[in-house]
Design a protein around this motif. Structure first.
Motif, PDB file in Angstrom:
ATOM      1  N   GLY A 425       1.066  -1.286   0.175  1.00  0.00           N
ATOM      2  CA  GLY A 425      -0.028  -0.106   0.063  1.00  0.00           C
ATOM      3  C   GLY A 425       0.773   1.144   0.110  1.00  0.00           C
ATOM      4  O   GLY A 425       0.306   2.392  -0.035  1.00  0.00           O
ATOM      5  N   LEU A 426       2.206   1.315   0.064  1.00  0.00           N
ATOM      6  CA  LEU A 426       2.955   2.260   0.176  1.00  0.00           C
ATOM      7  C   LEU A 426       3.283   2.719  -1.370  1.00  0.00           C
ATOM      8  O   LEU A 426       3.332   2.037  -2.447  1.00  0.00           O
ATOM      9  N   ASP A 427       3.809   3.922  -1.588  1.00  0.00           N
ATOM     10  CA  ASP A 427       4.286   4.462  -2.943  1.00  0.00           C
ATOM     11  C   ASP A 427       5.795   4.110  -3.169  1.00  0.00           C
ATOM     12  O   ASP A 427       6.363   4.105  -4.301  1.00  0.00           O
ATOM     13  N   LEU A 428       6.627   4.025  -2.121  1.00  0.00           N
ATOM     14  CA  LEU A 428       8.238   3.683  -1.962  1.00  0.00           C
ATOM     15  C   LEU A 428       8.449   3.358  -0.803  1.00  0.00           C
ATOM     16  O   LEU A 428       7.961   3.580   0.465  1.00  0.00           O
ATOM     17  N   VAL A 429       9.542   2.465  -1.103  1.00  0.00           N
ATOM     18  CA  VAL A 429      10.232   2.077   0.244  1.00  0.00           C
ATOM     19  C   VAL A 429      11.615   2.549   0.120  1.00  0.00           C
ATOM     20  O   VAL A 429      12.402   2.340  -1.104  1.00  0.00           O
ATOM     21  N   VAL A 430      12.182   3.000   1.521  1.00  0.00           N
ATOM     22  CA  VAL A 430      13.529   3.168   1.455  1.00  0.00           C
ATOM     23  C   VAL A 430      14.248   2.261   2.620  1.00  0.00           C
ATOM     24  O   VAL A 430      13.807   2.402   3.717  1.00  0.00           O
ATOM     25  N   SER A 431      15.180   1.662   2.078  1.00  0.00           N
ATOM     26  CA  SER A 431      15.894   0.708   3.046  1.00  0.00           C
ATOM     27  C   SER A 431      17.475   0.489   2.745  1.00  0.00           C
ATOM     28  O   SER A 431      17.960   0.654   1.874  1.00  0.00           O
ATOM     29  N   VAL A 432      18.282   0.183   3.973  1.00  0.00           N
ATOM     30  CA  VAL A 432      19.431  -0.234   3.833  1.00  0.00           C
ATOM     31  C   VAL A 432      19.370  -1.721   3.527  1.00  0.00           C
ATOM     32  O   VAL A 432      18.306  -2.324   3.180  1.00  0.00           O
ATOM     33  N   CYS A 433      20.592  -2.323   3.323  1.00  0.00           N
ATOM     34  CA  CYS A 433      20.775  -3.580   2.610  1.00  0.00           C
ATOM     35  C   CYS A 433      20.310  -4.622   3.710  1.00  0.00           C
ATOM     36  O   CYS A 433      21.284  -4.974   4.754  1.00  0.00           O
ATOM     37  N   THR A 434      19.061  -4.730   3.878  1.00  0.00           N
ATOM     38  CA  THR A 434      18.742  -5.867   4.908  1.00  0.00           C
ATOM     39  C   THR A 434      17.360  -6.683   4.162  1.00  0.00           C
ATOM     40  O   THR A 434      17.026  -6.246   3.155  1.00  0.00           O
ATOM     41  N   ALA A 435      16.653  -7.700   4.915  1.00  0.00           N
ATOM     42  CA  ALA A 435      15.803  -8.523   4.338  1.00  0.00           C
ATOM     43  C   ALA A 435      14.594  -7.566   3.711  1.00  0.00           C
ATOM     44  O   ALA A 435      14.162  -8.035   2.762  1.00  0.00           O
ATOM     45  N   PRO A 436      13.993  -6.814   4.480  1.00  0.00           N
ATOM     46  CA  PRO A 436      13.015  -6.084   3.906  1.00  0.00           C
ATOM     47  C   PRO A 436      13.349  -5.356   2.582  1.00  0.00           C
ATOM     48  O   PRO A 436      12.244  -4.992   1.686  1.00  0.00           O
TER      49      PRO A 436
END
Length: 500
Positions: A425-436
């Protein structure tokens, strides 16, 4: 105790020591010392036995007692430094190594171990210089060569690292760590053919994950699969399993039956794979003609970066959970919504340099107008505070508002089912290098990966895109750069992506 009796007791102790009955040896060495015969020799042997028995703090204390008796012995200072290094007291260890070098300035082993201590203290450039010095004095310093190569790899100096590691495996062909780390470097360079061949040494590397035991079922070496059953078993981290699961479609195309053995916590998520395969956490539920670790499929299938299956997504969120979380978080309205993950597993070998120090570093994203910031990081009640948000929670102690779904997110036995539903339901994900981050890519959700300058091998070293996930944009730190400039660039990328 007579001198003769003392000598006999010492010989008995050393016999136990040589037979690796360290506890018996320690008892006898202490008996001898209790008689008042506190000699440098007995103390040295006692300290050695204590170290071999894993009793490092006691060994350090014995080496301290040795100091007035053996202050001019480089070996005593060296071993004292080793005992201190073993228990993480690297600054004290470096002082001991320096004392040893005052006595024997050209001792390559001492120089190499001093480099290890300095590297642990973050003084990597000094460590590299010392490794080079140790190798000049003794080209056979395997540990110095290997550690130098790893430093070079961490710095992104991959050609020199690869050359050094090739020398290492040529000189010590049975050194599993050398092959394994050469594999990592080659994969960073995009040489998947040779890199994954070397990566097969991972199971023989000390400290690596334990290889699952499939007694009686041969490892698949590429034999025809038509009419046969292949067990593919997941390995390493949850992110690795999510990433490499997309290869199972290729394995299935070879004509056999595929059984995918997965961790119980991932079974529900991975049952959404769009392939005609069996996914189970019951590892004894099904026999097979062959078995193979999941990440070995790259080597068996002879894949290169250009032949990784192109799929917009290879996992799907549960539709009921998607609807529940859309309603609970009021997603899908006029405001855009970005989800954030800033911390990987702190106990992972890959943790160094990949995580943000604090979610406060994400504050620049709050400048995006008409945008909600939602944490996807799993947090406990102590890290949250009540807020006027749809869920009623936000991350505690930030200078800006970052919503949180609540401490009950993914609180059950299954991993990532709630996270996957929220991401949908999100427009964007911002993440470091991990499982999510892998999850967002596997779901086909737009995402920005925040990467260190020399990231994990799977992201290689250049470019903003990745053959693994078409919807993920890579935002790399430059060499010597903190995360702040990379985050500023990520904000601009987010602005562009949200207006498309």
């Amino acid at each position: 105790m007579t001198p003769e009796a003392g000598q006999a007791l010492f010989r008995e102790a050393t016999d136990f020591h040589k037979a690796q009955d360290f506890e018996a040896a320690i008892t006898l060495y202490r008996q001898l010392l209790d008689t008042g015969a506190e000699t440098a020799e007995t103390l040295t042997y006692l300290a050695s036995a204590l170290r071999s028995a894993g009793r490092q703090p006691e060994a350090v204390e014995v080496y301290r007692r040795l100091e007035p008796l053996a202050a001019d012995r480089a070996d005593v200072w060296f071993n004292r430094g080793n005992a201190l290094n073993d228990i993480g007291r690297h600054a004290e260890a470096s002082d001991c190594y320096s004392r040893a070098l005052d006595i024997e300035p050209d001792n390559a082993s001492v120089i190499s171990n001093l480099a290890i201590a300095l590297a642990e203290l973050g003084r990597e450039e000094e460590a590299a210089a010392l490794y080079r010095r140790a190798l000049e004095l003794d080209p056979g310093q395997k540990l110095a060569a290997h550690n130098l190569a790893n430093l070079l790899s961490d710095w992104g100096e991959l050609d020199e690292a690869a050359a050094l590691l090739r020398q290492i495996v040529a000189k010590w062909p049975e050194l599993a760590e050398g092959h394994y780390n050469l594999g990592h470097v080659l994969l960073k360079l995009g040489d998947y053919a040779n890199g994954f061949a070397e990566y097969e040494w991972r199971w023989d590397t000390p400290g690596f994950f334990k290889k699952p035991d499939y007694k009686g079922i041969p490892v698949w070496r590429g034999e025809p699969l038509a009419g046969r059953k292949l067990i593919v078993h997941s390995e390493q981290g949850l992110g690795d399993t999510i990433q490499f699961a997309k290869l199972l479609g290729l394995a299935k195309s070879l004509g056999g039956d595929i059984v995918f053995h997965v961790p119980e916590k991932l079974e529900a998520l991975l049952k959404s794979l769009p392939f005609d395969i069996e996914v189970t956490s019951q590892h004894s539920a099904s026999g097979g003609d062959f078995q193979i670790p999941l990440m070995s499929l790259m080597n068996r299938l002879k894949l290169t970066p250009g032949s990784i299956p192109v799929m917009q997504s290879h996992l799907a969120a549960d539709t009921e959970k998607v609807a529940q979380w859309r309603q609970r978080l009021h997603l899908g309205g006029s405001e855009k919504a970005i989800g954030f993950v800033w911390q990987g597993n702190p106990n992972s070998p890959a943790e160094r340099g990949r995580s943000l120090k604090s979610p406060e570093e994400l504050a620049p994203f709050s400048a995006l107008s008409g945008t909600r910031l939602i944490a996807l990081q799993k947090l406990g009640p102590d890290d949250l505070e009540p807020a006027d948000t749809p869920s009623g929670w936000r991350v505690k102690g930030l200078s800006f508002s970052m919503e949180h779904p609540g401490a009950d997110m993914d609180d059950g036995a299954d991993a990532f089912l709630d996270t996957a539903a929220i991401m949908s339901g999100l427009d964007l994900v911002v993440s470091v290098c991990t499982a999510p981050l892998h999850l967002s890519g596997a779901l086909g959700r737009p995402a920005i990966a925040l990467l260190r300058s020399a990231p994990d091998w799977r992201w290689m070293m250049r470019g903003e895109d990745t053959p693994w996930y078409p919807t993920v944009t890579l935002c790399r730190r430059k060499p010597g750069e903190a995360y702040a400039p990379a985050i500023a660039r990520a904000v601009e990328k987010a602005r562009d992506l949200l207006t498309q």
